[in-house]
Motif scaffolding. Structure first.
Motif, mmCIF file in Angstrom:
data_model
loop_
_atom_site.group_PDB
_atom_site.id
_atom_site.type_symbol
_atom_site.label_atom_id
_atom_site.label_comp_id
_atom_site.label_asym_id
_atom_site.label_seq_id
_atom_site.Cartn_x
_atom_site.Cartn_y
_atom_site.Cartn_z
ATOM 1 N N TRP A 28 0.835 -1.198 0.000
ATOM 2 C CA TRP A 28 0.000 0.000 0.000
ATOM 3 C C TRP A 28 0.875 1.255 0.000
ATOM 4 O O TRP A 28 0.608 2.215 -0.727
ATOM 5 N N ALA A 29 1.925 1.243 0.818
ATOM 6 C CA ALA A 29 2.849 2.381 0.863
ATOM 7 C C ALA A 29 3.490 2.606 -0.508
ATOM 8 O O ALA A 29 3.606 3.745 -0.976
ATOM 9 N N LYS A 30 3.898 1.522 -1.170
ATOM 10 C CA LYS A 30 4.484 1.642 -2.512
ATOM 11 C C LYS A 30 3.477 2.212 -3.507
ATOM 12 O O LYS A 30 3.805 3.053 -4.349
ATOM 13 N N SER A 31 2.237 1.756 -3.381
ATOM 14 C CA SER A 31 1.190 2.225 -4.293
ATOM 15 C C SER A 31 0.916 3.716 -4.100
ATOM 16 O O SER A 31 0.766 4.465 -5.068
ATOM 17 N N GLN A 32 0.865 4.162 -2.840
ATOM 18 C CA GLN A 32 0.564 5.562 -2.546
ATOM 19 C C GLN A 32 1.692 6.498 -2.955
ATOM 20 O O GLN A 32 1.457 7.662 -3.275
ATOM 21 N N THR A 33 2.906 6.015 -2.945
ATOM 22 C CA THR A 33 4.057 6.860 -3.291
ATOM 23 C C THR A 33 4.490 6.683 -4.747
ATOM 24 O O THR A 33 5.493 7.254 -5.169
ATOM 25 N N GLY A 34 3.739 5.876 -5.507
ATOM 26 C CA GLY A 34 4.044 5.696 -6.923
ATOM 27 C C GLY A 34 5.235 4.804 -7.199
ATOM 28 O O GLY A 34 5.792 4.825 -8.304
ATOM 29 N N GLU A 35 5.648 4.010 -6.216
ATOM 30 C CA GLU A 35 6.830 3.159 -6.390
ATOM 31 C C GLU A 35 6.472 1.736 -6.823
ATOM 32 O O GLU A 35 7.351 0.898 -6.984
ATOM 33 N N LEU A 36 5.191 1.470 -7.001
ATOM 34 C CA LEU A 36 4.770 0.126 -7.390
ATOM 35 C C LEU A 36 4.873 -0.021 -8.907
ATOM 36 O O LEU A 36 4.242 0.723 -9.659
ATOM 37 N N ASN A 37 5.670 -0.966 -9.361
ATOM 38 C CA ASN A 37 5.849 -1.201 -10.792
ATOM 39 C C ASN A 37 5.025 -2.404 -11.232
ATOM 40 O O ASN A 37 5.102 -3.471 -10.629
ATOM 41 N N ILE A 38 4.242 -2.206 -12.277
ATOM 42 C CA ILE A 38 3.442 -3.290 -12.838
ATOM 43 C C ILE A 38 4.222 -3.936 -13.982
ATOM 44 O O ILE A 38 4.595 -3.266 -14.948
ATOM 45 N N LYS A 39 4.482 -5.251 -13.865
ATOM 46 C CA LYS A 39 5.221 -5.977 -14.899
ATOM 47 C C LYS A 39 4.336 -7.090 -15.452
ATOM 48 O O LYS A 39 3.875 -7.957 -14.715
ATOM 49 N N LEU A 67 -8.876 -5.204 1.436
ATOM 50 C CA LEU A 67 -9.879 -5.027 0.388
ATOM 51 C C LEU A 67 -9.648 -3.749 -0.400
ATOM 52 O O LEU A 67 -9.803 -3.714 -1.625
ATOM 53 N N ALA A 68 -9.279 -2.672 0.307
ATOM 54 C CA ALA A 68 -8.982 -1.415 -0.384
ATOM 55 C C ALA A 68 -7.800 -1.591 -1.333
ATOM 56 O O ALA A 68 -7.798 -1.094 -2.464
ATOM 57 N N LEU A 69 -6.799 -2.320 -0.855
ATOM 58 C CA LEU A 69 -5.610 -2.581 -1.672
ATOM 59 C C LEU A 69 -5.972 -3.455 -2.880
ATOM 60 O O LEU A 69 -5.481 -3.227 -3.990
ATOM 61 N N SER A 70 -6.852 -4.426 -2.672
ATOM 62 C CA SER A 70 -7.259 -5.314 -3.757
ATOM 63 C C SER A 70 -7.934 -4.539 -4.878
ATOM 64 O O SER A 70 -7.648 -4.761 -6.064
ATOM 65 N N LYS A 71 -8.832 -3.643 -4.517
ATOM 66 C CA LYS A 71 -9.524 -2.840 -5.541
ATOM 67 C C LYS A 71 -8.527 -1.987 -6.316
ATOM 68 O O LYS A 71 -8.587 -1.900 -7.551
ATOM 69 N N GLU A 72 -7.616 -1.359 -5.583
ATOM 70 C CA GLU A 72 -6.624 -0.500 -6.237
ATOM 71 C C GLU A 72 -5.739 -1.306 -7.189
ATOM 72 O O GLU A 72 -5.451 -0.879 -8.310
ATOM 73 N N PHE A 73 -5.332 -2.498 -6.754
ATOM 74 C CA PHE A 73 -4.458 -3.342 -7.581
ATOM 75 C C PHE A 73 -5.199 -3.904 -8.802
ATOM 76 O O PHE A 73 -4.632 -4.002 -9.882
ATOM 77 N N VAL A 74 -6.461 -4.289 -8.611
ATOM 78 C CA VAL A 74 -7.247 -4.787 -9.746
ATOM 79 C C VAL A 74 -7.388 -3.688 -10.800
ATOM 80 O O VAL A 74 -7.278 -3.945 -12.007
ATOM 81 N N GLN A 124 1.764 -11.284 -12.197
ATOM 82 C CA GLN A 124 1.413 -12.426 -11.355
ATOM 83 C C GLN A 124 1.492 -12.100 -9.866
ATOM 84 O O GLN A 124 0.618 -12.503 -9.091
ATOM 85 N N ASN A 125 2.514 -11.384 -9.463
ATOM 86 C CA ASN A 125 2.674 -11.060 -8.035
ATOM 87 C C ASN A 125 1.523 -10.203 -7.526
ATOM 88 O O ASN A 125 0.996 -10.432 -6.428
ATOM 89 N N ILE A 126 1.131 -9.217 -8.338
ATOM 90 C CA ILE A 126 0.023 -8.348 -7.940
ATOM 91 C C ILE A 126 -1.270 -9.153 -7.868
ATOM 92 O O ILE A 126 -2.069 -9.003 -6.935
ATOM 93 N N LEU A 127 -1.492 -10.030 -8.849
ATOM 94 C CA LEU A 127 -2.699 -10.855 -8.852
ATOM 95 C C LEU A 127 -2.735 -11.766 -7.623
ATOM 96 O O LEU A 127 -3.788 -11.952 -7.007
ATOM 97 N N LYS A 128 -1.583 -12.334 -7.249
ATOM 98 C CA LYS A 128 -1.524 -13.200 -6.062
ATOM 99 C C LYS A 128 -1.886 -12.421 -4.793
ATOM 100 O O LYS A 128 -2.559 -12.946 -3.903
ATOM 101 N N ILE A 129 -1.425 -11.192 -4.700
ATOM 102 C CA ILE A 129 -1.746 -10.358 -3.529
ATOM 103 C C ILE A 129 -3.256 -10.155 -3.431
ATOM 104 O O ILE A 129 -3.853 -10.261 -2.357
ATOM 105 N N VAL A 130 -3.882 -9.877 -4.577
ATOM 106 C CA VAL A 130 -5.332 -9.657 -4.605
ATOM 107 C C VAL A 130 -6.073 -10.921 -4.188
ATOM 108 O O VAL A 130 -6.959 -10.885 -3.323
ATOM 109 N N LEU A 131 -5.705 -12.053 -4.784
ATOM 110 C CA LEU A 131 -6.372 -13.324 -4.466
ATOM 111 C C LEU A 131 -6.175 -13.707 -3.004
ATOM 112 O O LEU A 131 -7.112 -14.153 -2.327
#
Length: 412
Positions: free
Chosen positions: A245-256, A374-381, A298-305
């Motif tokens: 969540w911290a990475k997402s809020q600071t823009g440091e989350l990279n989607i691969k 759940l908030a993180l899941s929505k943001e990641f999806v 895949q890593n992001i999807l696993k976090i959501v699931l």
């Protein structure tokens, strides 16, 4: 830029016009008589009337103009010509309404008519679109009646686009900092309160085992060890969520994006979560309706699931069931996680994915929660180009559904 002219300053300019009253009268008559106006020599108009009078206005930084009672321009200064990117010959005798979009045209002419008819000064902020460029302007319009009863509209225009853009940027930054501050407060709240409880359980139970291990029966000892294990796993999930969540809020989350087998990815998550489900004797099953390969992170999807399945386990009673199903849909894939747990009210569902509004609820075995998962899941999806929805009813369980495209927009 000079300050906006006051009414008194405009009246001084108008008094200068009175000295040219005879010339103004003849020009106004020509404007009212269409036939004569159509044959009027505009160059003569410029030399005889416009040039000497306009010099009074050209020392003002704002765009200044005078219109007759039909909203036709009879006098403009240099700044007005620059604003509309036209020469005086192209301006005098026209309303210029035809040079702007219909909505702006109607607004300009409506204000002109009101000022000329009622005599009430109008100060307004509006848009002005010229050559596909939209500016924000501040206008000031007043009525002037000469000694013969002819009505004229005297106005000034100031371009306030830069000022408004600066105010907008300032407001956006203010909202951004407010959100960051709220994020910081929520983060500190989770660290200070929600992490303390599971760690206290781990420390307390492990200390008990250490001190009284000889007096425990194997089954009792095994029960405590299971609680410690599940608590530790839940805490680890929470810590991972905090970091992500911290990475997402600071823009440091990279989607691969990578090509993956959806069923294998889900099975890997199910395998890990089954141990947690077993502590509550919950039957966690996965059904794959279609063998699917997708391009996603895949890593992001696993976090959501993991978050959605952990949430289902938390709010399902001992001996309950959770079904995970994946299938192809038009334009993408669908994954559903359905439980027969306690369910949620309509109000709870409305705030479910908003970490700042959702309420912390205890699970069926008093498991602590933060609403962060759940908030993180929505943001990641959303970051994966998909959507998440939920259907729930109190006492009848919940069903979370994820829709993802076959391929991320940034994937190759």
């Amino acid at each position: 830029m000079k300050d906006k002219p006051t009414r008194q300053e405009l009246e001084i300019q108008i008094s200068e016009l009175k000295r040219q009253n005879e010339e103004l009268k003849s020009i106004a008559i020509d404007f009212h008589e269409n036939e004569r106006f159509n044959t009027f020599d505009k160059e003569n108009l410029k030399e005889v009337y416009v040039a000497p009078i306009a010099s009074i206005f050209n020392n003002m930084g704002d765009s200044v103009f005078v219109k007759d009672d039909q909203s036709r321009l009879v006098l403009v200064n240099d700044a007005f010509c620059e604003l509309f990117q036209l020469t005086r010959a192209e301006i005098i005798g026209k309303t210029l309404a035809e040079n702007v979009p219909i909505d702006e045209r109607e607004s300009f002419l409506k204000i002109d008519r009101a000022v000329l008819t009622e005599g009430i000064e109008n100060i307004n902020e509006e848009t002005l679109t010229i050559n596909n460029e939209t500016k924000i302007i501040s206008t000031r319009k007043s009525r002037f009646i000469d000694s013969n009863g002819n009505k004229f509209l005297v106005g000034a225009i100031r371009d306030i686009t830069e000022k408004k853009n600066a105010e907008k940027a300032l407001k956006e930054n203010e909202n951004k900092y407010r959100k960051l501050n709220a994020t910081k407060d929520k983060l500190l709240s989770i660290i200070a309160h929600d992490l303390r409880s599971p760690f206290n359980n781990i420390i307390g139970l492990s200390s008990l085992l250490q001190k009284r291990s000889d007096s425990f029966e194997d089954k009792q000892s095994e029960k405590y060890i299971e609680i410690i294990n599940s608590t530790a796993k839940e805490t680890l999930i929470l810590l991972d969520n905090l970091l992500n969540w911290a990475k997402s809020q600071t823009g440091e989350l990279n989607i691969k994006s990578e090509k993956i087998s959806l069923s294998k990815t889900i099975e890997q998550v199910i395998s890990l979560e089954n141990k947690l489900a077993a502590t509550k004797e919950i039957l966690l099953k996965y059904k794959c309706l279609d063998e699917i390969k997708i391009c996603t992170d895949q890593n992001i999807l696993k976090i959501v699931l993991r978050n959605l399945i952990s949430n289902a386990i938390k709010f399902t009673k001992n001996g309950g069931k959770i079904n995970v199903v994946s299938a192809k849909r038009e334009g993408g894939i669908e994954i559903s996680i359905e439980d027969d747990g306690v369910g949620m009210s309509k109000k709870t569902v409305e705030n479910l994915f908003d970490i700042y509004r959702t309420k912390t609820l205890l699970g069926t075995a008093n498991e602590v929660g933060t609403g962060l998962g759940l908030a993180l899941s929505k943001e990641f999806v959303n970051k994966l180009g998909g959507e998440i929805s939920v259907i729930s009813e109190v006492g009848k369980g919940s069903k979370f559904t994820i829709f993802l495209p076959f391929k991320l927009n940034n994937s190759e």
